[in-house]
Design an enzyme around this catalytic site. Structure first.
Site, PDB file in Angstrom:
ATOM      1  N   ARG A  30       0.844  -1.205   0.000  1.00 37.41           N
ATOM      2  CA  ARG A  30       0.000   0.000   0.000  1.00 37.41           C
ATOM      3  C   ARG A  30       0.872   1.245   0.000  1.00 37.41           C
ATOM      4  NH1 ARG A  30      -5.133  -1.655   0.225  1.00 37.41           N
ATOM      5  NH2 ARG A  30      -5.481  -3.602   1.366  1.00 37.41           N
ATOM      6  N   ASP A  31       0.449   2.226  -0.790  1.00 36.24           N
ATOM      7  CA  ASP A  31       1.160   3.509  -0.834  1.00 36.24           C
ATOM      8  C   ASP A  31       1.005   4.205   0.522  1.00 36.24           C
ATOM      9  OD1 ASP A  31       2.109   5.521  -3.387  1.00 36.24           O
ATOM     10  OD2 ASP A  31       1.645   6.472  -1.473  1.00 36.24           O
ATOM     11  N   ILE A  32       2.096   4.819   0.977  1.00 37.00           N
ATOM     12  CA  ILE A  32       2.109   5.467   2.292  1.00 37.00           C
ATOM     13  C   ILE A  32       1.246   6.731   2.296  1.00 37.00           C
ATOM     14  CG2 ILE A  32       4.108   7.015   1.977  1.00 37.00           C
ATOM     15  CD1 ILE A  32       5.153   5.901   4.680  1.00 37.00           C
ATOM     16  N   ASN A  88       4.945   6.538 -13.699  1.00 36.14           N
ATOM     17  CA  ASN A  88       5.565   7.836 -13.977  1.00 36.14           C
ATOM     18  C   ASN A  88       7.021   7.643 -14.375  1.00 36.14           C
ATOM     19  OD1 ASN A  88       3.300   9.470 -13.286  1.00 36.14           O
ATOM     20  ND2 ASN A  88       3.733   9.144 -11.121  1.00 36.14           N
ATOM     21  N   GLU A  96       9.135  10.356  -8.201  1.00 38.21           N
ATOM     22  CA  GLU A  96       9.875  10.712  -6.979  1.00 38.21           C
ATOM     23  C   GLU A  96      10.798   9.594  -6.519  1.00 38.21           C
ATOM     24  OE1 GLU A  96       6.864  11.741  -4.169  1.00 38.21           O
ATOM     25  OE2 GLU A  96       6.543  13.726  -5.052  1.00 38.21           O
ATOM     26  N   VAL A  97      10.382   8.359  -6.761  1.00 37.08           N
ATOM     27  CA  VAL A  97      11.178   7.211  -6.327  1.00 37.08           C
ATOM     28  C   VAL A  97      11.717   6.516  -7.573  1.00 37.08           C
ATOM     29  CG1 VAL A  97      11.206   5.056  -5.032  1.00 37.08           C
ATOM     30  CG2 VAL A  97       9.768   6.946  -4.245  1.00 37.08           C
ATOM     31  N   HIS A 101       7.734   1.696 -10.557  1.00 42.89           N
ATOM     32  CA  HIS A 101       6.573   1.211  -9.808  1.00 42.89           C
ATOM     33  C   HIS A 101       5.300   1.515 -10.583  1.00 42.89           C
ATOM     34  CE1 HIS A 101       7.884   5.175  -8.433  1.00 42.89           C
ATOM     35  NE2 HIS A 101       6.609   5.496  -8.346  1.00 42.89           N
ATOM     36  N   MET A 102       4.371   0.583 -10.489  1.00 46.18           N
ATOM     37  CA  MET A 102       3.051   0.746 -11.083  1.00 46.18           C
ATOM     38  C   MET A 102       2.106   1.150  -9.957  1.00 46.18           C
ATOM     39  SD  MET A 102       0.861  -2.261 -12.909  1.00 46.18           S
ATOM     40  CE  MET A 102       1.575  -2.181 -14.538  1.00 46.18           C
ATOM     41  N   HIS A 103       1.438   2.307 -10.119  1.00 52.75           N
ATOM     42  CA  HIS A 103       0.402   2.710  -9.163  1.00 52.75           C
ATOM     43  C   HIS A 103      -0.902   2.022  -9.560  1.00 52.75           C
ATOM     44  CE1 HIS A 103       2.494   6.409  -7.516  1.00 52.75           C
ATOM     45  NE2 HIS A 103       3.142   6.301  -8.654  1.00 52.75           N
TER      46      HIS A 103
END
Ligand code: 5GP
Length: 116
Positions: A30-32, A88, A96-97, A101-103
């Site tokens: 889970r995204d923070i 992104n 940013e990271v 990563h896939m959201h």
């Protein structure tokens, strides 16, 4: 050689994260800072900084991101209503990271995808 990010530590379970799924190729957690009711990140275990760094060697792991995204969407009960997958790349997209990563965003209507 890319620099490790906080995501490598999450994969190795050196720092806490709400991990929903992990196998030899990918990890999902889970995204923070959720941007929708459901906001999950699905990442390859291998460090690939950006989409610009992808090679044909990564086809299996990156294809697997979609398989795992669909499985998690089912588990979360959001598959039928639908969801959005976003990756992104670099600064114009707001990455940013620097570990691909896939959201996975859903759980509510998301509105139109807007460029700005
Ligand atoms: P980006 O803008 O790079 O596409 O997205 C990075 C995402 O990683 C953001 O949605 C941010 O909230 C999430 N994130 C950053 N650091 C952490 C962390 O330590 N743990 C978790 N679970 N998510 C993080």
């Amino acid at each position: 050689m890319s620099e490790e990010t906080i995501f490598s530590k999450i994969i190795r379970k050196e720092i806490p994260a709400n991990i929903l799924y992990q196998d030899e190729l990918v990890t999902a957690f889970r995204d923070i800072s959720p941007q929708a009711k459901t906001h999950i990140l699905i990442i390859p275990n291998k460090l690939i900084a950006t989409v610009n760094d992808v090679t044909t060697e990564d086809e299996l792991a990156l294809g697997h991101l979609f398989i795992v995204a669909a499985k998690i969407a089912q588990q979360e009960g959001i598959a039928e209503d639908g969801y959005r997958l976003i990756v992104n790349c670099n600064k114009h997209a707001g990455q940013e990271v620097f570990h691909i990563h896939m959201h996975l965003l859903g759980g509510e209507p998301l509105g139109p995808l807007v460029a700005k």
